[in-house]
Scaffold this active site. Structure first.
Site, PDB file in Angstrom:
ATOM      1  N   VAL A   1       0.977  -1.210  -0.061  1.00 53.46           N
ATOM      2  CA  VAL A   1      -0.120   0.185  -0.053  1.00 53.46           C
ATOM      3  C   VAL A   1       0.799   1.310  -0.065  1.00 53.46           C
ATOM      4  CG1 VAL A   1      -1.714   1.247   1.460  1.00 53.46           C
ATOM      5  CG2 VAL A   1      -1.826  -1.230   1.065  1.00 53.46           C
ATOM      6  N   CYS A   2       2.009   1.173   0.853  1.00 53.14           N
ATOM      7  CA  CYS A   2       2.909   2.194   0.828  1.00 53.14           C
ATOM      8  C   CYS A   2       3.231   2.918  -0.499  1.00 53.14           C
ATOM      9  CB  CYS A   2       4.278   1.984   1.592  1.00 53.14           C
ATOM     10  SG  CYS A   2       3.708   1.452   3.434  1.00 53.14           S
ATOM     11  N   PRO A   3       3.682   2.153  -1.494  1.00 54.69           N
ATOM     12  CA  PRO A   3       4.083   2.825  -2.726  1.00 54.69           C
ATOM     13  C   PRO A   3       3.007   3.600  -3.516  1.00 54.69           C
ATOM     14  CG  PRO A   3       4.335   0.469  -2.868  1.00 54.69           C
ATOM     15  CD  PRO A   3       4.157   0.866  -1.389  1.00 54.69           C
TER      16      PRO A   3
ATOM     17  N   GLU B   1       0.367   5.139  -1.981  1.00 56.91           N
ATOM     18  CA  GLU B   1       0.291   6.483  -1.328  1.00 56.91           C
ATOM     19  C   GLU B   1       1.146   7.476  -1.648  1.00 56.91           C
ATOM     20  OE1 GLU B   1      -1.734   5.571   2.956  1.00 56.91           O
ATOM     21  OE2 GLU B   1       0.308   4.911   2.832  1.00 56.91           O
ATOM     22  N   LEU B   2       2.699   6.908  -1.494  1.00 55.71           N
ATOM     23  CA  LEU B   2       3.866   7.902  -1.856  1.00 55.71           C
ATOM     24  C   LEU B   2       3.675   8.288  -3.467  1.00 55.71           C
ATOM     25  CD1 LEU B   2       6.298   6.235   0.484  1.00 55.71           C
ATOM     26  CD2 LEU B   2       4.933   8.124   0.921  1.00 55.71           C
TER      27      LEU B   2
END
EC number: 1.11.1.26
Length: 189
Positions: A48-50, A52-53
């Protein structure tokens, strides 16, 4: 987090960020004097992090045009941030500082450390130029955030800060009507 951090000043920290191909020092003082977003995420090289970033990277120019700097923070090192930036097409788009917090100092300062994992919650904090926290959002690990919604909230915070006596109603967008709280509005909305 037991007590709300709203309207509190950010606590001191010293860290290293990967930014524009270099390792640069960052302290709490770098977040003052302008609007800042501190965007915590669990870990580099995840799922999920990439997304969002990358979403923030796609909207970064708009944030900058509003005088806002974004700081991404995870408990990874600045070296890991560089490796991720160099190997991921999505993360390679990032132009904002990526702060390494391997000691967890910043993550704990903001109350978003998952102690048993040594990772940060998905916490978003918006600070005004005085370094006081105006917006806090914390999502469960599986729920990604939306840069467009964050942008709307930042614009509302900036509007309220520059227009004393006015407030922004739900779903307010730049240019729309605001409210001036008064006795006359009680029970009329």
């Amino acid at each position: 987090m037991n007590a709300s951090l709203i309207n509190t000043e950010i606590l001191p920290f010293k860290a290293t960020a990967f930014h524009n191909g270099k390792f640069v020092p960052v302290t709490q003082d770098d977040l003052k004097g302008k609007w800042s977003v501190v965007f915590f995420y669990p870990a580099d090289f995840t799922f999920v992090c990439p997304t969002e970033l990358g979403d923030l990277a796609d909207h970064y120019a708009t944030f900058k045009s509003l005088g806002v700097e974004i700081y991404a923070v995870s408990t990874d090192t600045h070296f890991t941030h560089k490796a991720w930036h160099d190997t991921s097409e999505t993360i390679g788009k990032i132009k904002y500082p990526m702060i390494g917090d391997p000691t967890g100092t910043i993550t704990r300062n903001f109350g978003v450390m998952i102690e048993e994992a040594g990772l940060a919650e998905r916490g978003t904090f918006v600070m005004d130029p005085a370094g006081k926290i105006q917006i806090i959002e914390i999502n469960a690990g599986g729920i990604g955030r939306d840069a467009t919604e964050l942008l709307r909230k930042v614009q509302a915070a900036q509007y309220v800060a520059s227009h004393p006596g006015e407030v922004c109603p739900a779903k307010w967008k730049e240019g729309e009507a605001t409210l001036a709280p008064s006795l006359d509005l009680v029970g009329k909305i």
